[in-house]
Design an enzyme around this catalytic site. Structure first.
Site, short mmCIF file in Angstrom:
data_model
loop_
_atom_site.label_atom_id
_atom_site.label_comp_id
_atom_site.label_asym_id
_atom_site.label_seq_id
_atom_site.Cartn_x
_atom_site.Cartn_y
_atom_site.Cartn_z
N SER A 8 -7.50 4.53 9.83
CA SER A 8 -8.17 4.56 8.53
C SER A 8 -7.44 3.67 7.52
O SER A 8 -8.04 2.83 6.85
CB SER A 8 -8.23 6.01 8.05
N LYS A 46 -8.60 -0.65 6.49
CA LYS A 46 -8.86 -1.08 5.11
C LYS A 46 -7.90 -2.20 4.68
O LYS A 46 -8.30 -3.11 3.95
CB LYS A 46 -8.74 0.12 4.15
N ARG A 79 -14.18 13.71 8.72
CA ARG A 79 -12.87 14.31 9.01
C ARG A 79 -12.53 15.37 7.98
O ARG A 79 -12.02 16.44 8.30
CB ARG A 79 -11.79 13.22 9.01
N HIS A 121 0.85 -1.18 0.00
CA HIS A 121 0.00 0.00 0.00
C HIS A 121 0.88 1.23 0.00
O HIS A 121 1.88 1.29 0.70
CB HIS A 121 -0.88 0.00 1.27
N ASP A 132 -15.05 3.64 8.12
CA ASP A 132 -14.02 4.53 7.57
C ASP A 132 -14.61 5.48 6.54
O ASP A 132 -14.25 6.65 6.49
CB ASP A 132 -12.86 3.74 6.97
N1 URA Z 1 -5.30 7.47 3.62
C1 URA Z 1 -6.36 6.88 4.23
O1 URA Z 1 -6.86 5.88 3.75
N2 URA Z 1 -6.87 7.44 5.32
C2 URA Z 1 -6.35 8.56 5.87
O2 URA Z 1 -6.85 9.02 6.88
C3 URA Z 1 -5.24 9.14 5.25
C4 URA Z 1 -4.73 8.55 4.13
#
Ligand code: URA
Ligand code: CA
Length: 436
Positions: free
Chosen positions: A183, A187, A168, A82, A161
């Site tokens: 976050s 994922k 946010r 990632h 999320d």
């Molecule tokens: N990428 C994400 O998936 N979440 C965040 O809060 C910041 C970057």
């Protein structure tokens, strides 16, 4: 326990219990906790922080808010990577075939681009016929046959999320480490597998502008992953200027193929070899120099490129793309940006270049926007390169109707040309990994 008690506690810097965190996330997804209450809690977290246990607990609650995807039927270790968000970052499309050529399977779920950063799925769709729509079983089967598969997200993972991220974004609470870490990791961990490599970008094009902050984020990310039972490594890498020379979708496919031929830009090639080496070390150990040398030969002897071809054809794409770039989408508008002075390129801010590429048609402002897959920017000159008056700095590729002259002017304002050659900064900054 009421949400008001939870807000009061965090406001005063008291740690929240696992149960308080779990219940809050559950009630927020259900609608029992309102956006205005969650906003207050997010701001309290922004100022008071969360310790490692709370951050882990938040991550787990977010995972539990939705489905998980189990890729463990992939034969071999299940690897994932990632990037926290780059510009011109084509690494997945190079690392995947490279790992597969090495003998490790690579089956992955990827995302789409938004704002100034691009997404792997959009890039793949520039290849005629290529389909990113595979079921979970489809990903596993494709990985077990072709050695590599990349597809979109179908399951309803981490709905918490999605809701929290939007809130946010609207309340000035994006840039808090516990919130960013939970976050990202919710994922990634919702897709069950064995090993995870996180490319934590540092610099102009990244969430984290300085090394210290990025290191702090990397520490938390690895801590969460390891506590969840996932072997995790974070590599801090520089994202001041875009990676490679191509920024866009079709043109990044072309650059990925050139790199898989061993003819890619130096920075992109180096990053891919480095990250692939680290992921292999994480998965099965071994001698770093030997792994690296083998990967280099796979890049130069055509094995990795052949894997890319197998991968494309296995997902319905036209495999001739590896030798014939004319089948890639073409932009309607082309314009060469010419320098009006001599000197050295001192800065090429990644986020601005990403936005220019987006405005040419290669990216989106909202998820509903359509892309022009032929659009983007080719950076003929990068930081450190010498420039003479009249040299081409970049080639702009635009969608029909875009004001090319206006983008050219913005490009000339963005690129910094000076008399001194600026000192080259290392691409790989640091890493965070536990002994396994
Ligand atoms: N990428 C994400 O998936 N979440 C965040 O809060 C910041 C970057
Ligand atoms: Ca397995």
């Amino acid at each position: 326990m009421s949400i008001l008690d939870v807000i009061e506690k965090k406001k005063h810097g008291v740690r929240l219990t696992d149960e308080e965190i779990r219940k809050t996330i559950e009630d927020y997804v259900d609608g029992a906790v309102k956006d205005y209450q969650m906003s207050a809690l997010l701001m309290a977290i922004y100022f008071q922080g969360m310790d490692r246990r709370e951050t882990f607990s938040l991550t787990r609650s977010m995972i539990d808010s939705g489905d998980t995807v189990d890729l463990n039927a992939i034969e071999g270790p299940v690897l994932d990577k990632h990037s926290t968000g780059g510009v011109g970052d084509t690494t997945t499309l190079i690392i995947g075939p490279l790992l597969s050529a090495y003998g490790l399977p690579f089956g992955k779920m990827s995302g789409r681009g938004l704002g100034h950063t691009g997404g792997t799925l959009d890039k793949l769709e520039a290849i005629p016929g290529f389909s990113v729509n595979l079921s979970v079983e489809g990903i596993i089967e494709a990985t077990n046959t072709a050695g590599i598969a990349v597809a979109g997200q179908t399951a309803n993972i981490t709905p918490a999320d999605k809701k929290l991220y939007a809130l946010r974004d609207a309340t000035g609470t994006v840039d808090a480490i516990p919130l960013i870490a939970s976050s990202i990791m919710s994922k990634k961990l919702a897709i069950l597998g064995d090993c995870l490599l996180l490319d934590v970008k540092v610099g102009d094009g990244a969430f984290m502008k300085d090394e210290k902050e990025a290191h702090a984020l990397a520490d938390v990310l690895v801590d969460i992953g390891e506590n969840f039972g996932r072997k995790t490594i974070a590599v801090l890498t520089r994202m001041e200027e875009p990676l490679g020379r191509a920024v866009g979708n079709g043109i990044e496919i072309r650059e990925a193929i050139e790199t898989l031929r061993g003819e890619g830009p130096e920075d992109l090639t180096e990053l891919c070899l480095h990250l692939a080496t680290k992921l292999i070390l994480l998965a099965e150990g071994g001698e770093e120099a030997k792994i690296r040398a083998r990967l280099e030969s796979l890049l130069h002897d055509g094995t990795a490129l052949q894997k890319f071809r197998d991968f494309v054809e296995n997902q319905g794409g036209d495999g001739r793309v590896v030798e014939d770039f004319s089948i890639l989408p073409r932009a309607q508008e082309t314009l060469e940006v010419v320098s009006d002075r001599a000197g050295y390129i001192q800065a090429l801010p990644a986020s601005e270049i990403g936005i220019l590429s987006r405005d040419l048609g290669a990216g989106r402002i909202t998820m509903e926007d359509a892309l022009d897959l032929g659009s983007g920017i080719y950076l003929t000159k990068k930081v450190g390169d010498a420039v003479r008056e009249g040299d081409v700095l970049a080639v702009l590729y635009g969608k029909p109707g875009v004001d090319m002259k206006a983008i050219e002017q913005r490009y000339l304002k963005t690129v910094r040309i000076g008399e001194e050659k600026s000192k080259a900064l290392p691409l790989i900054i640091d890493e965070v990994v536990y002994g396994h």
